[in-house]
Design a protein around this motif. Sequence first.
Motif, short mmCIF file in Angstrom:
data_model
loop_
_atom_site.label_atom_id
_atom_site.label_comp_id
_atom_site.label_asym_id
_atom_site.label_seq_id
_atom_site.Cartn_x
_atom_site.Cartn_y
_atom_site.Cartn_z
N LEU A 48 -9.92 -6.91 -11.51
CA LEU A 48 -9.11 -5.92 -10.73
C LEU A 48 -10.08 -4.78 -10.21
O LEU A 48 -10.02 -3.61 -10.86
CB LEU A 48 -7.39 -5.57 -10.52
CG LEU A 48 -6.59 -6.58 -11.05
CD1 LEU A 48 -5.36 -5.88 -12.40
CD2 LEU A 48 -6.49 -7.91 -9.70
N ALA A 49 -10.10 -4.11 -9.36
CA ALA A 49 -10.96 -3.27 -8.72
C ALA A 49 -10.26 -2.17 -8.20
O ALA A 49 -8.93 -2.26 -8.09
CB ALA A 49 -11.66 -3.34 -8.25
N PRO A 50 -11.07 -0.54 -8.44
CA PRO A 50 -9.81 0.37 -8.09
C PRO A 50 -8.59 0.36 -6.38
O PRO A 50 -7.66 1.04 -6.19
CB PRO A 50 -10.77 1.61 -7.58
CG PRO A 50 -12.37 1.24 -9.01
CD PRO A 50 -11.86 -0.58 -8.66
N ASN A 51 -9.30 -0.20 -5.91
CA ASN A 51 -8.22 -0.61 -4.29
C ASN A 51 -7.37 -1.52 -4.88
O ASN A 51 -6.35 -0.92 -4.60
CB ASN A 51 -9.52 -1.85 -3.46
CG ASN A 51 -10.12 -2.61 -4.14
OD1 ASN A 51 -10.40 -2.58 -5.00
ND2 ASN A 51 -10.07 -3.74 -2.97
N SER A 52 -7.13 -2.37 -5.55
CA SER A 52 -5.79 -3.49 -6.16
C SER A 52 -5.46 -2.28 -7.24
O SER A 52 -3.83 -2.32 -7.00
CB SER A 52 -6.67 -4.77 -6.31
OG SER A 52 -6.85 -4.47 -7.51
N LEU A 53 -5.71 -1.91 -7.91
CA LEU A 53 -4.53 -1.28 -9.01
C LEU A 53 -4.36 -0.12 -8.32
O LEU A 53 -3.15 0.31 -8.51
CB LEU A 53 -5.69 -0.27 -10.21
CG LEU A 53 -6.70 -1.01 -10.80
CD1 LEU A 53 -7.71 -0.61 -12.11
CD2 LEU A 53 -5.63 -2.21 -12.12
N ARG A 54 -5.04 0.70 -7.14
CA ARG A 54 -4.12 1.69 -6.39
C ARG A 54 -3.50 1.20 -5.64
O ARG A 54 -1.73 1.98 -5.12
CB ARG A 54 -4.69 2.35 -5.42
CG ARG A 54 -5.66 3.88 -5.99
CD ARG A 54 -5.70 4.34 -5.58
NE ARG A 54 -7.57 4.07 -4.54
CZ ARG A 54 -8.57 3.63 -4.60
NH1 ARG A 54 -8.94 4.56 -6.30
NH2 ARG A 54 -9.83 3.26 -4.30
N ALA A 55 -3.49 0.24 -5.40
CA ALA A 55 -2.11 -0.91 -4.18
C ALA A 55 -0.82 -1.16 -5.86
O ALA A 55 0.22 -0.87 -5.67
CB ALA A 55 -2.42 -2.27 -3.30
N LEU A 56 -0.86 -1.34 -6.75
CA LEU A 56 -0.05 -1.52 -8.02
C LEU A 56 0.35 -0.73 -8.05
O LEU A 56 1.19 0.17 -8.55
CB LEU A 56 -0.62 -1.97 -9.18
CG LEU A 56 -1.83 -3.63 -8.71
CD1 LEU A 56 -2.34 -4.15 -10.12
CD2 LEU A 56 0.01 -4.56 -8.42
N ASP A 57 -0.29 0.65 -7.60
CA ASP A 57 0.73 2.21 -8.09
C ASP A 57 1.36 1.99 -7.38
O ASP A 57 2.66 3.00 -8.01
CB ASP A 57 -0.46 3.18 -7.77
CG ASP A 57 -1.87 3.25 -9.54
OD1 ASP A 57 -1.24 2.73 -10.19
OD2 ASP A 57 -2.49 3.97 -8.62
N VAL A 58 1.55 1.68 -6.13
CA VAL A 58 2.40 1.89 -5.50
C VAL A 58 3.81 1.42 -5.90
O VAL A 58 5.18 1.84 -5.37
CB VAL A 58 2.43 1.36 -3.58
CG1 VAL A 58 3.75 1.08 -2.62
CG2 VAL A 58 0.64 1.58 -3.15
#
Length: 394
Positions: A48-58
Motif C-alpha cells: 500500500l502506497a501513500p495514495n491508498s493509505l490516505r484513502a484509508l485515512d478517510v
Amino acid sequence: MTQPKRAVVIGGGIGGLTAAAALHQRGLEVTVLERAPSLEPVGAAISLAPNSLRALDVIGLGDEIRDLAAWQGDGVLCTPSGRRLSRTDAAAAAERFGGPLVLLHRATLVTSLAACLPPGTVRTGVTATVADPGSVDRPARVSTPGGDLDADLVVAADGIHSAVRKTLFPDHPGAVYSGFTTWRVVIPLPDARFASHETWGRGRLWGSHPLKDGRVYAYAAATAPAGQRALDDERAELLRLYGDWHHPVPAILAAVRSEDVLRHDVHHLAPALPAFHRGRVALVGDAAHAMPPMLGQGGNQAIEDAIVLAHHRADLAAYTADRLPRTTAVARKSVRIARLNLLRNRAGIAVRDALIAGVSKAGPALLLRGFDGIADWRPPGPPYASVVSHPGTR
C-alpha cells in the motif's frame, strides 16, 4: 440521482469492502454479496502506497493498517548475479509522497475492512448478477439464488473477469492476456536477514520482502504462453527458473513447499472502458481497470475508487469523470513498465540496466519521479487526521 440510501456491493475483496465501509459511514444501508464461501482472500501480500493509505485515512483505517504492516525500508534493484542497479531511499520517498510504503498480508487488510461493517452486512456463498442497472427514476435490481434485491446504488467489485462489466458493456472485449505469469508465496523465514529487493533477469523477475510477523513475501514473474503450467509442481518450476539467482532467492526457495505457491496468469483491460458506470451501477477495482502488477497499484487504485465513489455516490457521472482518466493513465504505465521489466532482448536489457544504474547515481529523486502523480494523490474531502504519516513518528 438523489442521495442513495441502500447499496449492494457485488464482491467482497479489497475494493468491494472498502466501498462498503465508506458507504456505510456515509449512512447507507449496505449489503455485500461474495460468491466465495468465506472472505479469506486468495492471494498473498499487498503493498500500500501513500495514495491508498490516505484513502484509508478517510474511513479512519489508515493508522491501523500502518501499525499492522511492515514499513518498507531502503531496497535494492539487482541483476540475477546480485549486481546492484539502484537503491530505493525510503526516507526520500516518504518525504516526496507524504508517507511510507507498507506491506501486509491481504487477509489482514480484508479482516480490518470487514470489521468496519455491521454484523450481517457480508453474505458469503452468494452468486449475484445485475438484472437491471436502473436509471434516474428506478432502482437497480440484483438477482441472487435467494431472490432479487433493489438498490439505489450497486457497486460491482467482481474482479478481472467481471460478469457485471460484461452486462454493462457487452461490446467491450474484456481482459486480455498480458504475456506473463506470476508466482507468489508467503512463508515463515524467521532467521532471514536481507533488505527488500527486486531482481530483473531476461524475461523474468523476482522480489523478496520481509513482513512484520517474521514471514517473507516473495513474488516472481516470467513471460510464458497463457495457461501454461509446470508438469510436476510449481516449486520445481521456480527452482528451474530462479534457483541460481543471488541471495536470498535460493534460501527462500529452499523453505518453500509446493502447496505454498500460487500461480496466476496476468490479464489487463485494453482498451479502457468508455465509462465506469451505467444507470445506478458503478465498477471499482479490477472490474473497472485491471492492470499488470508492476507498479503495485492494482489494489491501491481499487481503494481510491471506493473512497471517490462514496464521495460521488449521488452522481456516478462525476465518479467516472474523476476516476477514468487517472486509472487509465496508471494502467497504461503499468503495461509499459511490465514490458521494460520483462525484456528478453539482451541488447535491450544491457541498455535498460545501464540507464537505471546511471539514473540511480544521479540521486533518488530521479528514480522516484516515476511515481509523481500516482503516490502523491489525495482523496476528495477532508481526510481522517493520521498521526503517523512519516517514518520516525510512530
